[in-house]
Motif scaffolding. Structure first.
Motif, PDB file in Angstrom:
ATOM      1  N   VAL A 238       0.924  -1.134   0.059  1.00 37.88           N
ATOM      2  CA  VAL A 238       0.057   0.032   0.001  1.00 37.88           C
ATOM      3  C   VAL A 238       0.931   1.109  -0.019  1.00 37.88           C
ATOM      4  O   VAL A 238       2.226   1.122   0.314  1.00 37.88           O
ATOM      5  N   PRO A 239       0.336   2.226  -0.412  1.00 34.05           N
ATOM      6  CA  PRO A 239       1.127   3.629  -0.630  1.00 34.05           C
ATOM      7  C   PRO A 239       1.585   3.966   0.932  1.00 34.05           C
ATOM      8  O   PRO A 239       0.497   4.053   1.919  1.00 34.05           O
ATOM      9  N   SER A 240       2.863   4.430   1.042  1.00 36.51           N
ATOM     10  CA  SER A 240       3.484   4.995   2.329  1.00 36.51           C
ATOM     11  C   SER A 240       2.989   6.355   2.640  1.00 36.51           C
ATOM     12  O   SER A 240       3.092   6.854   3.526  1.00 36.51           O
ATOM     13  N   GLY A 241       2.851   6.841   1.447  1.00 37.26           N
ATOM     14  CA  GLY A 241       2.748   8.642   1.641  1.00 37.26           C
ATOM     15  C   GLY A 241       4.054   9.098   0.915  1.00 37.26           C
ATOM     16  O   GLY A 241       4.006  10.328   0.826  1.00 37.26           O
ATOM     17  N   LEU A 242       5.059   8.439   0.815  1.00 33.53           N
ATOM     18  CA  LEU A 242       6.266   9.054   0.392  1.00 33.53           C
ATOM     19  C   LEU A 242       6.537   9.092  -1.183  1.00 33.53           C
ATOM     20  O   LEU A 242       6.230   8.110  -1.635  1.00 33.53           O
ATOM     21  N   THR A 243       6.749  10.057  -1.496  1.00 31.68           N
ATOM     22  CA  THR A 243       6.784  10.247  -3.041  1.00 31.68           C
ATOM     23  C   THR A 243       8.338  10.871  -3.260  1.00 31.68           C
ATOM     24  O   THR A 243       8.775  11.817  -2.655  1.00 31.68           O
ATOM     25  N   VAL A 244       9.081  10.352  -4.243  1.00 28.89           N
ATOM     26  CA  VAL A 244      10.463  10.937  -4.484  1.00 28.89           C
ATOM     27  C   VAL A 244      10.514  11.224  -5.954  1.00 28.89           C
ATOM     28  O   VAL A 244       9.830  10.744  -6.923  1.00 28.89           O
ATOM     29  N   ALA A 245      11.263  12.356  -6.347  1.00 31.52           N
ATOM     30  CA  ALA A 245      11.681  12.492  -7.898  1.00 31.52           C
ATOM     31  C   ALA A 245      12.452  11.368  -8.278  1.00 31.52           C
ATOM     32  O   ALA A 245      13.499  10.888  -7.591  1.00 31.52           O
ATOM     33  N   MET A 246      12.468  11.284  -9.749  1.00 29.20           N
ATOM     34  CA  MET A 246      13.226  10.303 -10.436  1.00 29.20           C
ATOM     35  C   MET A 246      14.823  10.648 -10.370  1.00 29.20           C
ATOM     36  O   MET A 246      14.603  12.186 -10.732  1.00 29.20           O
ATOM     37  N   PRO A 247      15.851  10.051 -10.241  1.00 29.63           N
ATOM     38  CA  PRO A 247      17.243  10.830 -10.205  1.00 29.63           C
ATOM     39  C   PRO A 247      17.541  11.491 -11.468  1.00 29.63           C
ATOM     40  O   PRO A 247      18.112  12.531 -11.579  1.00 29.63           O
ATOM     41  N   ASP A 248      16.866  10.858 -12.528  1.00 27.97           N
ATOM     42  CA  ASP A 248      17.203  11.432 -14.019  1.00 27.97           C
ATOM     43  C   ASP A 248      16.139  12.605 -14.616  1.00 27.97           C
ATOM     44  O   ASP A 248      16.647  13.108 -15.606  1.00 27.97           O
ATOM     45  N   ASP A 249      14.861  12.389 -13.973  1.00 24.71           N
ATOM     46  CA  ASP A 249      13.864  13.221 -14.364  1.00 24.71           C
ATOM     47  C   ASP A 249      13.111  13.798 -13.289  1.00 24.71           C
ATOM     48  O   ASP A 249      12.275  13.139 -12.729  1.00 24.71           O
ATOM     49  N   PRO A 250      13.662  15.043 -12.507  1.00 22.33           N
ATOM     50  CA  PRO A 250      13.120  15.398 -11.236  1.00 22.33           C
ATOM     51  C   PRO A 250      11.612  15.714 -11.522  1.00 22.33           C
ATOM     52  O   PRO A 250      10.867  16.122 -10.681  1.00 22.33           O
ATOM     53  N   LEU A 251      10.965  15.938 -12.496  1.00 18.95           N
ATOM     54  CA  LEU A 251       9.496  16.272 -12.879  1.00 18.95           C
ATOM     55  C   LEU A 251       8.764  14.978 -12.797  1.00 18.95           C
ATOM     56  O   LEU A 251       7.578  15.068 -12.362  1.00 18.95           O
ATOM     57  N   ALA A 252       9.471  13.744 -12.641  1.00 16.55           N
ATOM     58  CA  ALA A 252       8.813  12.282 -12.643  1.00 16.55           C
ATOM     59  C   ALA A 252       8.819  12.041 -11.301  1.00 16.55           C
ATOM     60  O   ALA A 252       9.804  12.196 -10.615  1.00 16.55           O
ATOM     61  N   LYS A 253       7.847  11.176 -10.748  1.00 16.61           N
ATOM     62  CA  LYS A 253       7.635  10.823  -9.507  1.00 16.61           C
ATOM     63  C   LYS A 253       7.697   9.289  -9.333  1.00 16.61           C
ATOM     64  O   LYS A 253       7.137   8.633 -10.200  1.00 16.61           O
ATOM     65  N   GLU A 254       8.134   8.841  -8.221  1.00 18.87           N
ATOM     66  CA  GLU A 254       8.195   7.460  -7.663  1.00 18.87           C
ATOM     67  C   GLU A 254       7.353   7.306  -6.214  1.00 18.87           C
ATOM     68  O   GLU A 254       7.664   8.173  -5.591  1.00 18.87           O
ATOM     69  N   TYR A 255       6.521   6.405  -6.254  1.00 16.73           N
ATOM     70  CA  TYR A 255       5.684   6.148  -5.018  1.00 16.73           C
ATOM     71  C   TYR A 255       6.597   5.118  -4.298  1.00 16.73           C
ATOM     72  O   TYR A 255       6.469   4.124  -4.780  1.00 16.73           O
TER      73      TYR A 255
END
Length: 187
Positions: A161-178
């Motif tokens: 389940v989602p933890s609530g943490l979202t991070v930017a992709m190392p090579d694309d700061p506009l893309a997100k990883e959940y």
């Protein structure tokens, strides 16, 4: 399912290399892996030998594979142990607040999808994580790209389940990883 789910052995390096290159050729690879086919293909055999050896020791990292009756590997995933007091940073930086494992490198060949392999690989990873006694892992996490709906569906089916943490992709700061997590059951 006729496959055997087992940990990688040190002498499996050629199959580790072959399956990783297949995974990095998958259409989802650019958003699923922090590696490229070109970078991986350029690695010498010694890199793959060390990778297989390191992933077979089951101390801080272990890779599980789905091996078909003919010896072909149809899928794999890797589990990393992440500790709060570790000197090195975890994937996506920082030290965790609790002992945890982190699932990465999830892949099943397209022709082997839909027959339970991914669920069997996740079952092995979860069982291994909960069986660790030193440290006792409190949660299992993984990250999924915002555009990887197929993977998100698989991970949710496995109980994450989602933890609530979202991070930017190392090579694309506009893309997100959940970040998704599976918390150790009480008791």
């Amino acid at each position: 399912m006729e496959h055997i789910i087992r940990p990688v052995r040190a002498d499996d390096w050629e199959k580790v290399k072959e399956l990783r290159l297949v995974a990095l050729s998958d259409p989802a690879a650019p958003i699923a892996f922090l590696d490229t086919y070109e970078m991986a293909a350029a690695q010498p055999d010694s890199f793959w030998q060390e990778r297989a050896r390191g992933n077979s020791e089951a101390r801080s990292v272990i890779t599980f594979v789905a091996e078909a009756p003919d010896g072909t590997w149809d899928g794999s995933l890797t589990v990393l142990v992440e500790l709060p007091d570790a000197d090195e940073e975890t994937v996506f930086g920082g030290a965790p607040s609790v002992p945890q494992t982190h699932i990465v490198g999830v892949f099943v060949r397209p022709e082997a999808r839909g027959n339970g392999l991914i669920q069997a690989l996740f079952a092995a990873a979860v069982a291994w994580s909960w069986e660790l006694s030193e440290p006792a892992v409190e949660r299992i996490r993984l990250f999924v790209h915002e555009d990887n709906g197929r993977a998100l569906s698989v991970y949710r089916k496995a109980g994450f389940v989602p933890s609530g943490l979202t991070v930017a992709m190392p090579d694309d700061p506009l893309a997100k990883e959940y970040e998704l997590e599976l918390v150790r059951p009480a008791g």
